[in-house]
Scaffold this active site. Structure first.
Site, mmCIF file in Angstrom:
data_model
loop_
_atom_site.group_PDB
_atom_site.id
_atom_site.type_symbol
_atom_site.label_atom_id
_atom_site.label_comp_id
_atom_site.label_asym_id
_atom_site.label_seq_id
_atom_site.Cartn_x
_atom_site.Cartn_y
_atom_site.Cartn_z
ATOM 1 N N THR A 46 72.907 54.101 94.041
ATOM 2 C CA THR A 46 73.893 53.545 94.956
ATOM 3 C C THR A 46 73.488 53.564 96.422
ATOM 4 O OG1 THR A 46 75.079 55.544 94.447
ATOM 5 C CG2 THR A 46 75.933 53.536 93.519
ATOM 6 N N THR A 47 74.163 54.305 97.277
ATOM 7 C CA THR A 47 74.119 53.987 98.712
ATOM 8 C C THR A 47 72.825 54.399 99.425
ATOM 9 O OG1 THR A 47 76.463 54.319 98.640
ATOM 10 C CG2 THR A 47 75.471 54.181 100.812
#
Lengths: 273, 262
Positions: A46-47
């Protein structure tokens, strides 16, 4: 194995991906026409974010990989050195993404060894663009990889950040960028805290703050894990090259961020029906 | 119908070998030797950009003498092979021995089957985890492989240079000592090779994952100057010989028997 000898004028040149294709080992082959609908969830990373500062670029990424709503890995590394003066971070389908990083690292090293000198930063960014594009068929089946590429341009003497879309489109960012499921929250945090030519510790703290805010809003983004001692990956890329920030430094930055948060404690008991 | 001339196989092979040897001997030589920190490769090369010594993989270096386009093609093939092998298996599985064997097979096949043999001699060197584990493979134009663990010399006048180097050689000498002795051996008694004419590279155990490092002209000059000042302080004519004399105890441990390179 035999020595790969190609006739003059027909060799693959310094292109390692082409060497692999010639030998039938290319990793991004065309997938089956239709992926069955009951496919199991694959891990997704993810981020990730990157911020330009006075000496170069800071890159950071959380450590969580998710498969659907489950946590697949707690310690995944998403920020990797691409070569001595550049780094690559990945969000998206983890299997494809890790393969892409490995191939990208090899591609840059192979070019450097065969040609005797490293590619320019823009050359490296374009190479990554071609790799993302070669994954297009898989991306259309849902296995999207969105990299973030940053490096220190030794010719222009400044940090530069490149983002990509899943078709291989390549865009240079002026100051910062964040990608992945928590990317929007991270980007907003950076946008509010960014100023030009920040010193190193401020830039590191801004990235850490952005990841904290992303983890606070997005379930697929992992925050700092004090129980297991797992902290996001933070690295700087400057004239001195790619350097990972120590875990102690990241931990200290998190402690400063958490101390500065203005979050009112929740009233005891919570909402009553 | 005309009959082709009969040439005895012995004569045919001998002609090819003579042709290759003659052209290789015209090239400038290259010296590789182990030192305490790894492997030193040193060659006379007036060009700054057409390298004789290059990196193949994390712990493996390549050196070539003779015809540039031929050994450069071999170098590229070696890099491709090593990178593919490391990608398919693991970085730890890439080793100099198997690469040297592949080179030997290829060069042997060219020597036997082609009209013209390769006019090159090449070196494949690998730095080990500890001193004493370094390997050097010297591969000749016909695919003969010679395995060395102290030093090796490629190219013209190899025997004379190897003789000079074997007199100076000391196990686990420093980079400066090894370089000074190599340069003296290259030049012989009468000629002084300057830093400007040298191409020097090391496989340095302490250099991280990628052990290969080019030693640039400035550093070469510094290292040579450092050895010269040591040598004059001891009033010895040859710094390398002086160092050998002072380290008698170490020298006794040296295995006897000269090198068989060249």
């Amino acid at each position: 194995m035999t020595l790969p000898m190609f006739p003059p004028g027909q060799g693959p040149g310094p292109d390692f991906a082409e060497v692999l294709r010639r030998l039938g080992l290319g990793p991004f082959r065309t997938p089956p026409a239709a992926v069955p609908l009951n496919l199991p969830e694959v891990p997704h990373g993810t981020t990730i974010c990157a911020v330009r500062y006075a000496d170069g670029v800071v890159m950071a990424g959380d450590r969580r990989a998710t498969a659907g709503s489950a946590i697949a890995h707690r310690t995944m590394e998403k920020v990797h050195p691409a070569d001595s003066h550049s780094g690559v971070a990945l969000a998206g389908a983890a299997g494809q993404a890790m393969e892409m990083v490995r191939l990208f690292q090899l591609q840059l090293e192979h070019y450097e060894k065969v040609e005797g000198q490293a590619l320019s930063l823009e050359g490296k960014a374009n190479q990554l663009s071609q790799m993302v594009r070669s994954n297009l068929a898989m991306a259309l089946q849902g296995f999207v990889v969105v990299p973030l590429f940053a490096g220190y341009d030794l010719r222009q003497r400044r940090g530069r950040i490149y983002t990509y879309d899943f078709t291989g489109g390549r865009y240079e960012e002026t100051d910062y960028q964040a990608e992945g499921s928590g990317g929007r929250d991270a980007r907003t945090t950076i946008k509010l805290g960014y100023r030009e030519d920040m010193p190193r510790d401020e830039a590191v703290e801004l990235c850490v703050r952005a990841l904290w805010q992303a983890a606070d809003e997005d379930s697929a983004t992992g925050g700092p894990d004090a129980v297991r001692g797992i902290y996001p990956t933070v690295a700087t890329i400057t004239a001195r090259g790619f350097e990972r920030a120590s875990e102690a430094e990241v931990k200290a930055a998190f402690e400063r961020v958490i101390a500065s948060l203005n979050v009112a404690p929740h009233p005891a008991g919570g909402d009553q029906p | 119908m005309t009959m082709p001339f009969y040439v005895a196989p012995e004569q045919f092979m001998k002609d090819k070998a003579d042709f290759a040897r003659k052209n290789i001997a015209r090239g400038r030589p290259l010296v590789a030797t182990v030192y305490e920190g790894g492997v030193l490769i040193c060659s006379e090369n007036p060009s700054r950009s057409l390298h004789k010594v290059s990196e193949i993989y994390d712990r493996i270096a390549f050196g070539g003498v003779g015809k540039y386009n031929e050994f450069d093609q071999l170098r590229r093939a070696g890099v491709q092979h090593a990178d593919v092998k490391g990608y398919q298996f693991s970085r730890d599985d890439v080793d100099a021995r198997s690469l040297a064997n592949l080179y030997a097979q290829y060069m042997g096949a060219v020597f036997t089957h082609e009209m013209k043999p390769l006019e090159v001699e090449i070196l494949v060197a690998e730095v080990g985890a500890r001193p004493g584990e370094d390997q050097m493979f010297h591969i000749l134009y016909d695919g003969t492989v010679v395995d060395e663990d102290r030093f090796t010399v490629l190219g013209g006048e190899a025997e004379a240079i190897a003789g000079r180097l074997s007199r100076a050689f000391r196990p686990e000498w420093s980079l400066g000592e090894a370089l000074a002795a190599s340069v003296d051996a290259l030049g012989g008694g009468e000629r002084k090779v300057s830093a400007h004419e040298l191409e020097v590279a090391v496989l340095d155990r302490g250099n991280g994952r990628r052990a290969f490092r080019r030693v640039l002209e400035e550093e070469v000059a510094q290292l040579l100057a450092g050895q010269q000042s040591l040598g004059t302080a001891g009033s010895g004519p040859e710094p390398a010989d002086e160092a050998q004399g002072q380290a008698g105890a170490v020298d006794e441990a040296r295995p006897d028997g000269g090198p068989d390179s060249g």
